[in-house]
Write an enzyme that holds these catalytic residues in place. Structure first.
Site, PDB file in Angstrom:
ATOM      1  N   HIS A  56      90.287 -33.334  26.795  1.00 46.30           N
ATOM      2  CA  HIS A  56      91.721 -32.877  26.843  1.00 46.30           C
ATOM      3  C   HIS A  56      92.017 -31.367  26.587  1.00 46.30           C
ATOM      4  O   HIS A  56      91.634 -31.061  25.268  1.00 46.30           O
ATOM      5  CB  HIS A  56      92.580 -33.815  26.140  1.00 46.30           C
ATOM      6  CG  HIS A  56      93.873 -33.504  26.224  1.00 46.30           C
ATOM      7  ND1 HIS A  56      94.695 -32.811  27.397  1.00 46.30           N
ATOM      8  CD2 HIS A  56      95.068 -33.553  25.176  1.00 46.30           C
ATOM      9  CE1 HIS A  56      95.952 -32.497  26.978  1.00 46.30           C
ATOM     10  NE2 HIS A  56      96.119 -32.689  25.767  1.00 46.30           N
ATOM     11  N   CYS A  97      99.023 -37.799  26.930  1.00 45.75           N
ATOM     12  CA  CYS A  97      97.647 -36.934  27.609  1.00 45.75           C
ATOM     13  C   CYS A  97      96.496 -37.430  27.761  1.00 45.75           C
ATOM     14  O   CYS A  97      95.675 -37.211  28.420  1.00 45.75           O
ATOM     15  CB  CYS A  97      97.604 -35.565  26.479  1.00 45.75           C
ATOM     16  SG  CYS A  97      99.073 -34.723  26.361  1.00 45.75           S
ATOM     17  N   ASN A 149      98.187 -26.434  27.592  1.00 46.73           N
ATOM     18  CA  ASN A 149      98.118 -27.933  27.615  1.00 46.73           C
ATOM     19  C   ASN A 149      98.790 -28.424  28.684  1.00 46.73           C
ATOM     20  O   ASN A 149     100.254 -28.461  28.625  1.00 46.73           O
ATOM     21  CB  ASN A 149      98.387 -28.344  26.238  1.00 46.73           C
ATOM     22  CG  ASN A 149      98.353 -30.129  26.218  1.00 46.73           C
ATOM     23  OD1 ASN A 149      98.237 -30.443  27.034  1.00 46.73           O
ATOM     24  ND2 ASN A 149      98.604 -30.511  24.960  1.00 46.73           N
TER      25      ASN A 149
HETATM   26  N1  COA Z   1     103.513 -17.845  16.433  1.00 45.97           N
HETATM   27  C1  COA Z   1     103.312 -17.450  15.233  1.00 45.97           C
HETATM   28  N2  COA Z   1     103.424 -18.025  14.111  1.00 45.97           N
HETATM   29  C2  COA Z   1     103.598 -19.590  14.187  1.00 45.97           C
HETATM   30  C3  COA Z   1     103.472 -20.160  15.465  1.00 45.97           C
HETATM   31  C4  COA Z   1     103.632 -19.266  16.726  1.00 45.97           C
HETATM   32  N3  COA Z   1     103.825 -19.793  18.131  1.00 45.97           N
HETATM   33  N4  COA Z   1     103.762 -21.625  15.215  1.00 45.97           N
HETATM   34  C5  COA Z   1     103.750 -21.632  13.913  1.00 45.97           C
HETATM   35  N5  COA Z   1     103.652 -20.158  13.268  1.00 45.97           N
HETATM   36  C6  COA Z   1     103.544 -20.127  11.849  1.00 45.97           C
HETATM   37  C7  COA Z   1     103.940 -21.037  11.052  1.00 45.97           C
HETATM   38  O1  COA Z   1     105.269 -21.022  10.741  1.00 45.97           O
HETATM   39  C8  COA Z   1     103.103 -21.047   9.905  1.00 45.97           C
HETATM   40  O2  COA Z   1     103.923 -20.016   9.252  1.00 45.97           O
HETATM   41  P1  COA Z   1     103.847 -19.929   7.394  1.00 45.97           P
HETATM   42  O3  COA Z   1     102.053 -19.848   7.082  1.00 45.97           O
HETATM   43  O4  COA Z   1     104.702 -18.846   7.099  1.00 45.97           O
HETATM   44  O5  COA Z   1     104.576 -21.301   7.157  1.00 45.97           O
HETATM   45  C9  COA Z   1     101.943 -20.402  10.235  1.00 45.97           C
HETATM   46  O6  COA Z   1     102.166 -19.834  11.789  1.00 45.97           O
HETATM   47  C10 COA Z   1     100.661 -21.378  10.391  1.00 45.97           C
HETATM   48  O7  COA Z   1     101.072 -22.479  10.783  1.00 45.97           O
HETATM   49  P2  COA Z   1     100.254 -23.848  10.717  1.00 45.97           P
HETATM   50  O8  COA Z   1     101.178 -24.913  11.492  1.00 45.97           O
HETATM   51  O9  COA Z   1      99.460 -23.860   9.661  1.00 45.97           O
HETATM   52  O10 COA Z   1      99.137 -23.551  11.834  1.00 45.97           O
HETATM   53  P3  COA Z   1      98.017 -24.447  12.471  1.00 45.97           P
HETATM   54  O11 COA Z   1      96.681 -23.678  12.126  1.00 45.97           O
HETATM   55  O12 COA Z   1      98.032 -25.863  11.967  1.00 45.97           O
HETATM   56  O13 COA Z   1      98.095 -24.529  14.014  1.00 45.97           O
HETATM   57  C11 COA Z   1      98.933 -25.674  15.841  1.00 45.97           C
HETATM   58  C12 COA Z   1      99.464 -24.908  14.601  1.00 45.97           C
HETATM   59  C13 COA Z   1     100.131 -26.014  16.638  1.00 45.97           C
HETATM   60  C14 COA Z   1      98.451 -24.802  16.831  1.00 45.97           C
HETATM   61  C15 COA Z   1      97.925 -26.771  15.559  1.00 45.97           C
HETATM   62  O14 COA Z   1      98.455 -27.477  14.226  1.00 45.97           O
HETATM   63  C16 COA Z   1      97.642 -27.667  16.719  1.00 45.97           C
HETATM   64  O15 COA Z   1      97.111 -27.112  17.635  1.00 45.97           O
HETATM   65  N6  COA Z   1      97.892 -29.004  16.639  1.00 45.97           N
HETATM   66  C17 COA Z   1      97.861 -29.847  17.399  1.00 45.97           C
HETATM   67  C18 COA Z   1      98.753 -29.687  18.601  1.00 45.97           C
HETATM   68  C19 COA Z   1      98.678 -30.429  19.864  1.00 45.97           C
HETATM   69  O16 COA Z   1      97.688 -30.375  20.211  1.00 45.97           O
HETATM   70  N7  COA Z   1      99.619 -31.127  20.404  1.00 45.97           N
HETATM   71  C20 COA Z   1      99.428 -31.620  21.722  1.00 45.97           C
HETATM   72  C21 COA Z   1      98.644 -32.810  21.484  1.00 45.97           C
HETATM   73  S1  COA Z   1      98.356 -33.687  23.117  1.00 45.97           S
END
Ligand code: COA
Length: 317
Positions: free
Chosen positions: A242, A108, A272
């Site tokens: 980004h 990215c 994204n």
């Molecule tokens: N819909 C509903 N629930 C979801 C889900 C979705 N699409 N994806 C995950 N969950 C659930 C998980 O299973 C978890 O459930 P649990 O508490 O019962 O275990 C809960 O939501 C929380 O998940 P968590 O991983 O703690 O969420 P988060 O606040 O870290 O957000 C992301 C998840 C992926 C949005 C976040 O971590 C993120 O943006 N990370 C960076 C990703 C990124 O930018 N990638 C590309 C980089 S270039």
């Protein structure tokens, strides 16, 4: 160098969070509050090459140039269905270019890395007009039976034409070798001698870890750039980051400083789009006349690697 033309292209199909909730265990509220994404565009009838050509032709037209006046094509692309030839080769003729080109894969952060290369080529006198094209289809790396990655991405292309000027002031690149936070393994052919055959697998992401690294490294790059230029956040008109997650942008803003208006977003509409996200944002901001000559603009991106990059512009038209 300076940017004299921009263009972008998005697939025709818009997919909302509610659309995703129709076949994945997710919901609009979760996606909106965790990421800021409301909808994204996904390739369906067109392919990535169509988007790449469309964005490039728009950028060249906006620059007031003919395709044969472009001296070099730099393409940022993580993956497309061709491992070889490179995307630059595939689209060169359809754009109408006669110049050579090459592909880079810096995930990215590809746009800012391509800018660094373009700047170097221009300073070395190797090219006067350079087309930087970022074309990405990250939705094709995801497992669409799982909700963790597929809700985050969208497809798209953004392009800029660069020529000689004094707008590009500085660039900072960072690489921390940590493959495990985000990776996508393609399958390859096997040989009679292969002992470690891997079939390939969809995108794997350690979301929380990536989130924290993205915030801290991107903020560090920006602060390095500001310090070298003897500037503070108050001197900057826009931080164009980004578009991976609105909460990541907010996390970076809390460290770097400045009001929300200085951190424009298009993630609500497009998700994204990998390295295409900043040139798409830039194209929309220029179309809306939001950028004036003399504006100081910081761009910063991060992604699989882990890589991050930031650069500083003092805008010239
Ligand atoms: N819909 C509903 N629930 C979801 C889900 C979705 N699409 N994806 C995950 N969950 C659930 C998980 O299973 C978890 O459930 P649990 O508490 O019962 O275990 C809960 O939501 C929380 O998940 P968590 O991983 O703690 O969420 P988060 O606040 O870290 O957000 C992301 C998840 C992926 C949005 C976040 O971590 C993120 O943006 N990370 C960076 C990703 C990124 O930018 N990638 C590309 C980089 S270039």
């Amino acid at each position: 160098m300076k940017i004299i033309g921009t263009g972008s292209a998005l697939p025709a199909l818009t997919v909302t969070n509610d659309d995703l909730a129709g076949f994945l265990d997710t919901n609009d509220q979760w996606i909106t509050t965790r990421t800021g994404i409301q909808e994204r565009h996904l390739l369906s009838t067109e392919d990535l090459y169509d988007l790449a050509v469309d964005a490039s032709i728009k950028a060249i037209k906006a620059a007031g140039l003919r395709p044969d006046q472009i001296d070099f094509l730099l393409v940022s692309n993580v993956a497309n269905r061709h491992v070889t030839p490179g995307l630059s080769c595939i689209v060169q003729k359809r754009i109408g270019l006669t110049c050579a080109g090459l592909d880079i894969n810096v995930a990215c952060a590809g746009f800012v890395n391509a800018l660094m290369l373009a700047d170097g080529m221009m300073k070395a006198g190797r090219a006067k007009n350079i087309l930087v094209l970022c074309a990405e289809e990250p939705t094709k790396y995801c497992d669409w039976h799982e909700r963790d990655c597929s809700v985050l991405f969208g497809d798209g292309a953004g392009a800029v034409v660069l020529t000689e000027g004094n707008a590009f002031k500085d660039v900072q690149l960072t690489m921390i070798s940590d493959r495990d936070v985000l990776y996508y393994e393609r399958g390859m052919e096997t040989t009679p001698f292969e002992q470690h055959y891997i079939k390939g697998q969809p995108l794997v992401m350690k979301g929380k870890e990536l989130f924290k690294t993205a915030v801290s490294e991107s903020a560090k790059d920006i602060q390095t750039i500001l310090k070298r230029a003897n500037l503070t956040h108050e001197d900057i008109t826009y931080f164009m980051l980004h578009q991976a997650n609105k909460r990541i942008i907010e996390g970076i803003r809390k460290i770097v400083g400045g009001p929300e208006e200085k951190y424009p977003t298009v993630i609500e509409k497009y998700g994204n789009t990998s390295s295409a996200s900043i040139p798409i944002l830039l194209d929309e901001m220029l179309a809306d006349n939001k950028i004036k000559a003399g504006d100081k603009i910081v761009m910063s991106a991060f992604g699989a690697g882990f890589v991050s990059a930031a650069c500083l512009w003092e805008w010239e038209f």
